[in-house]
Scaffold this motif. Structure first.
Motif, mmCIF file in Angstrom:
data_model
loop_
_atom_site.group_PDB
_atom_site.id
_atom_site.type_symbol
_atom_site.label_atom_id
_atom_site.label_comp_id
_atom_site.label_asym_id
_atom_site.label_seq_id
_atom_site.Cartn_x
_atom_site.Cartn_y
_atom_site.Cartn_z
ATOM 1 N N PRO A 26 -1.163 -10.738 -8.895
ATOM 2 C CA PRO A 26 -1.450 -9.296 -8.823
ATOM 3 C C PRO A 26 -2.715 -8.881 -9.572
ATOM 4 C CG PRO A 26 0.414 -9.707 -10.275
ATOM 5 C CD PRO A 26 0.092 -11.002 -9.594
ATOM 6 N N ILE A 27 -2.989 -9.463 -10.707
ATOM 7 C CA ILE A 27 -4.171 -9.060 -11.474
ATOM 8 C C ILE A 27 -5.443 -9.474 -10.731
ATOM 9 C CG2 ILE A 27 -5.443 -9.402 -13.625
ATOM 10 C CD1 ILE A 27 -2.683 -9.561 -15.016
ATOM 11 N N GLU A 28 -5.462 -10.692 -10.254
ATOM 12 C CA GLU A 28 -6.606 -11.173 -9.478
ATOM 13 C C GLU A 28 -6.812 -10.305 -8.236
ATOM 14 O OE1 GLU A 28 -7.347 -14.932 -6.588
ATOM 15 O OE2 GLU A 28 -6.584 -15.425 -8.581
ATOM 16 N N THR A 29 -5.712 -9.960 -7.575
ATOM 17 C CA THR A 29 -5.784 -9.126 -6.377
ATOM 18 C C THR A 29 -6.327 -7.743 -6.703
ATOM 19 O OG1 THR A 29 -3.951 -10.328 -5.367
ATOM 20 C CG2 THR A 29 -4.444 -8.141 -4.471
ATOM 21 N N GLN A 30 -5.836 -7.131 -7.778
ATOM 22 C CA GLN A 30 -6.308 -5.804 -8.167
ATOM 23 C C GLN A 30 -7.791 -5.835 -8.523
ATOM 24 O OE1 GLN A 30 -3.807 -4.153 -11.212
ATOM 25 N NE2 GLN A 30 -2.187 -3.651 -9.774
ATOM 26 N N GLU A 31 -8.221 -6.859 -9.222
ATOM 27 C CA GLU A 31 -9.637 -6.969 -9.578
ATOM 28 C C GLU A 31 -10.504 -7.126 -8.327
ATOM 29 O OE1 GLU A 31 -9.818 -10.140 -12.444
ATOM 30 O OE2 GLU A 31 -9.121 -8.853 -14.064
ATOM 31 N N LYS A 32 -10.024 -7.889 -7.375
ATOM 32 C CA LYS A 32 -10.760 -8.091 -6.131
ATOM 33 C C LYS A 32 -10.874 -6.769 -5.360
ATOM 34 C CE LYS A 32 -10.719 -11.033 -2.028
ATOM 35 N NZ LYS A 32 -10.011 -12.096 -1.319
ATOM 36 N N HIS A 58 -12.951 -2.511 -15.197
ATOM 37 C CA HIS A 58 -12.261 -1.231 -15.317
ATOM 38 C C HIS A 58 -12.771 -0.403 -16.494
ATOM 39 C CE1 HIS A 58 -8.730 1.352 -16.395
ATOM 40 N NE2 HIS A 58 -8.945 1.680 -15.137
ATOM 41 N N SER A 59 -13.051 -1.016 -17.608
ATOM 42 C CA SER A 59 -13.532 -0.270 -18.777
ATOM 43 C C SER A 59 -14.898 0.363 -18.505
ATOM 44 C CB SER A 59 -13.583 -1.163 -20.020
ATOM 45 O OG SER A 59 -14.436 -2.259 -19.807
#
Length: 110
Positions: A26-32, A58-59
């Motif tokens: 999920p984290i990799e997907t959200q970043e992509k 994000h920051s």
């Protein structure tokens, strides 16, 4: 087993495999997805005004894009309503929803 059934099973297997890939990461997907959205919006007026081309994480987004209400976005929305392209998102919105809020009258939502 019919050809249609076989094709449906192959298609379902591919979809399940693709879905499991993002479900398990999920984290990799959200970043992509985040990077894709930022890249898409970089050439819009909003993206240029907020230096989307320099946003890498994000920051960076938090630092460069303040939270605001409709009134603070109205100038962008008005440009889109007037028919200009690439204001808040690439291209022109197909439709606008008109709301009648109690705080500031009519609002247009692309």
């Amino acid at each position: 087993m019919s050809l249609k059934t076989i094709a449906a099973k192959i298609f379902a297997h591919r979809i399940a495999k693709r879905t499991n890939k993002w479900v398990n990461n999920p984290i990799e997907t959200q970043e992509k997805v985040f990077k894709s959205l930022i890249a898409k919006g970089a050439e819009t007026k909003f993206g240029k005004d907020h230096n989307f081309k320099t946003i890498k994480k994000h920051s960076d987004f938090i630092a460069q894009v303040p939270v605001r209400d409709y009134e603070e976005l109205r100038s962008y929305v008005n440009l889109a309503v007037e028919g200009q392209e690439n204001i808040l998102w690439p291209g022109k919105p197909l439709y606008f929803a008109k709301t009648s809020g109690t705080t500031s009258g009519a609002k247009y939502i692309p």
